[in-house]
Design an enzyme around this catalytic site. Sequence first.
Site, PDB file in Angstrom:
ATOM      1  CE1 TYR A  34      -3.501  -2.650   0.601  1.00 19.57           C
ATOM      2  CE2 TYR A  34      -4.644  -0.621   1.181  1.00 19.57           C
ATOM      3  CZ  TYR A  34      -4.678  -1.950   0.833  1.00 19.57           C
ATOM      4  OH  TYR A  34      -5.892  -2.585   0.708  1.00 19.57           O
ATOM      5  CE  LYS A  78       1.782 -17.848  -3.004  1.00 21.61           C
ATOM      6  NZ  LYS A  78       0.978 -19.075  -3.057  1.00 21.61           N
ATOM      7  CG  ASP A 106      -2.030 -20.556  -1.819  1.00 18.56           C
ATOM      8  OD1 ASP A 106      -1.513 -20.508  -0.681  1.00 18.56           O
ATOM      9  OD2 ASP A 106      -1.520 -21.188  -2.764  1.00 18.56           O
ATOM     10  CG  ASP A 162      -8.159  -4.803   1.625  1.00 20.76           C
ATOM     11  OD1 ASP A 162      -9.058  -4.299   2.312  1.00 20.76           O
ATOM     12  OD2 ASP A 162      -8.120  -4.746   0.388  1.00 20.76           O
ATOM     13  CG  ASP A 178     -13.570  -7.266   2.375  1.00 20.20           C
ATOM     14  OD1 ASP A 178     -13.395  -6.487   3.329  1.00 20.20           O
ATOM     15  OD2 ASP A 178     -13.919  -6.881   1.240  1.00 20.20           O
TER      16      ASP A 178
HETATM   17  C1  IPM Z   1     -10.449  -1.184   3.912  1.00 21.20           C
HETATM   18  C2  IPM Z   1     -10.662  -0.587   2.558  1.00 21.20           C
HETATM   19  C3  IPM Z   1      -9.457   0.309   2.219  1.00 21.20           C
HETATM   20  C4  IPM Z   1      -8.219  -0.571   2.208  1.00 21.20           C
HETATM   21  C5  IPM Z   1      -9.617   1.078   0.895  1.00 21.20           C
HETATM   22  C6  IPM Z   1     -10.875   1.912   0.877  1.00 21.20           C
HETATM   23  C7  IPM Z   1      -8.414   1.918   0.594  1.00 21.20           C
HETATM   24  O1  IPM Z   1     -10.870  -1.568   1.610  1.00 21.20           O
HETATM   25  O2  IPM Z   1     -10.318  -0.424   4.889  1.00 21.20           O
HETATM   26  O3  IPM Z   1     -10.414  -2.413   4.015  1.00 21.20           O
HETATM   27  O4  IPM Z   1      -7.895  -1.178   1.173  1.00 21.20           O
HETATM   28  O5  IPM Z   1      -7.551  -0.647   3.226  1.00 21.20           O
HETATM   29 MN    MN Z   2     -10.991  -3.598   2.425  1.00 28.11          MN
END
Ligand code: IPM
Ligand code: MN
Length: 363
Positions: free
Chosen positions: A145, A195, A227, A251, A255
């Site tokens: 990032y 990884k 993976d 990230d 999710d």
């Molecule tokens: C998160 C989001 C952010 C990230 C984006 C909006 C830059 O997806 O906080 O998970 O990738 O960290």
């Molecule tokens: Mn995210």
Amino acid sequence: MKKRYKIAILPGDGIGPEVMNEACKIIKILKKKFNLMIETQEYDIGGIAIDKHGTALPKKTLKGCKKSDAILLGSIGGPKWNSLSPKNRPEVSSLLYIRKYFNFFVNLRPSLLLNKLNYLSPLKKKIVKKGFDILCVRELTGGIYFGKPSKEIKKKNQHYAIDTTIYNKYEIKRIAKIAFQEASNRNFKVTSIDKSNVLQTSKLWRKTVDKISKKYPKVKLSHLYFDNAVMQIIKNPSKFDVILCPNLIGDIISDECGILTGSIGMLPSASLNEKGFGLYEPAGGSAPDIQGKNIANPIAQILSLSMLLKHSFNMNNLSNLINYSVQKTLLKGFQTYDISDKKKFITTEQMGNEIIKSIIQDY
Ligand code: IPM
Ligand code: MN
């Protein structure tokens, strides 16, 4: 004398303002009921700040954050600003900027699924019979990032783009310590994801995490390749406790864990620095497709407020009260659109009101 607290409220874009509204209702109730001295001040951030002030992070907003005791953020970004160059997009120029500016290297993302609520999960019942309780500890200010160079290059007959993954040992050490400390207050397991069969940064990651683990003999450490990890989490989420991840991997993993509880609209997060100063935000994003419809799930925002009360204000009882009230409301069968059968559901506002009812009843 009673301490006064200041929260900077940054609603942002998309569903941000709607879900923030529900969190602010809860702040108001708590203030009244418990006689708390909490001041809130709202600031613009993200795409809406570009439209209003020509910049995603106005000086006034940054100043406001600096003089606050904690930051509560909604969400940032949307299709209107997608055509901007990556570094001018609101996600990068405000959210990533703020993360780096305050050195929020710790990102805590808890996903909890009670066994009694396991029907909310997209996974088969037999897999989530026992529910699960996972804490994703994501490194937030390093890795791909923020590595340089990061740019698109056009030369004579070449056209390519480059991003750089870089991790310093001290960055890995400090986030690994957090993961082991968190696990020491939970179920004494850390799974570190990398990884390292391919990447140099991952090799250093694994070596460094191994070293830190020696200081926490009670915590069981295991490593998984990325993976394999995404697969193992879907196969049996209950066996995980703390999951430690580099920035990009975290990230994605967060999710995944979020949706396994039923909706990413229920995934809160805390971003903290060494001094314990923090920014709290739903991890799910601005969801522009459902913006303004009063159907967004406010739970991630409300649980982010709960994390704020715990980590920034040391108000563990109130934080627990909010968590408990959210669970109770879900157990009563109240569902927003995202977790419903899409026929019977309540609005964003109604969900906020139901949680408030539980808060009032349970105290
Ligand atoms: C998160 C989001 C952010 C990230 C984006 C909006 C830059 O997806 O906080 O998970 O990738 O960290
Ligand atoms: Mn995210």
